[in-house]
Design a protein around this motif. Structure first.
Motif: not given
Length: 233
Positions: A27-30, A57-60, A77-83, A118-131
């Motif tokens: 699995a690939v996780l950003a 894992l992909r992270t800055a 912010n959109v550009d940062i996330v895409h990066g 729909d800016a991230l069409p390849l996302v399979k699932g999201v994990i929201l920490l500390g929303y």
């Protein structure tokens, strides 16, 4: 001379289809940090660094993200996330057909805004920490952003029991009950909520006595939840 018999093709030379490669791919996780632009040391060392055996894992981790914190959906912010997220080419190289996204605090708000368009069409699932459900304005803006989540997208929500953004004096519901009631109102097809004991907003950090051991326990729990969500095991 009789013709030489052909040598049978071995497993090592049998071509592998793209479909088979993707089935075997990790699995690939950003990972997207919060408003500070970086994950806490505890998150980096006790959780993200330990994910490597299970996910790619992909992270800055070595640089600090510079958000526009005034407007979650700002183009910057959109550009940062895409990066931070893998491209289709990156996924092909890894043999993956999509990726998961883990976001913390303000990063969650940016992510929800992007998912709504729909800016991230390849996302399979999201994990929201500390929303951060409620900020200084004490209005519904952040809850409305959470409602932007596509109902069919698998979603894991994890907050700390003592997260200050889940407690507002004018509300009847607080903490775990508040987060669970809000997520339940979204009618997500695959929604899961976990509120971790003694956890603070900056997971996996905790509040209270014996903080280091409590933080490690929370990190272990968080690691398990993330791994299970991304890999199914």
């Amino acid at each position: 001379m009789p013709p030489r018999a052909k040598r049978p093709r071995t497993d090592a030379t049998t071509p592998v289809t793209k479909k088979a490669k993707r089935a075997a791919a990790r699995a690939v996780l950003a990972a997207i940090p919060g408003a500070s632009g970086a994950f806490s040391q505890a998150m980096q060392e006790d959780v993200l660094a330990r994910l490597a055996p299970a996910v790619t894992l992909r992270t800055a981790a070595d640089t600090r993200v510079r958000w526009n914190t005034r407007t979650a959906g700002a183009p910057k912010n959109v550009d940062i996330v895409h990066g931070l997220c893998p491209s289709r080419g990156d996924l092909d190289a890894l043999g993956a057909d999509g990726f998961f996204v883990l976001a913390h605090s303000f990063g969650n708000r940016v992510l929800c805004e992007m998912l709504a368009t729909d800016a991230l069409p390849l996302v399979k699932g999201v994990i929201l920490l500390g929303y951060p459900l409620y900020g200084p304005k004490n209005n519904e803006e952040r809850v409305d952003q959470l409602r932007l989540l596509p109902p069919g997208l698998p979603t894991l929500v994890v907050s700390g029991e003592k997260d200050e953004f889940l407690h507002r004096p004018f509300l009847d519901r607080r903490g775990a009950e508040l987060m669970q009631s809000v997520v339940a109102s979204l009618n997500l097809q695959h929604g899961e909520v976990h509120v971790l004991e003694n956890g603070s907003h900056d997971l996996p950090k905790t509040k209270g006595k014996d903080q280091r051991n409590a933080t490690l326990t929370t990190a272990d729990r968080l690691l398990y939840l993330i791994t299970k969500f991304c890999t199914g095991s």
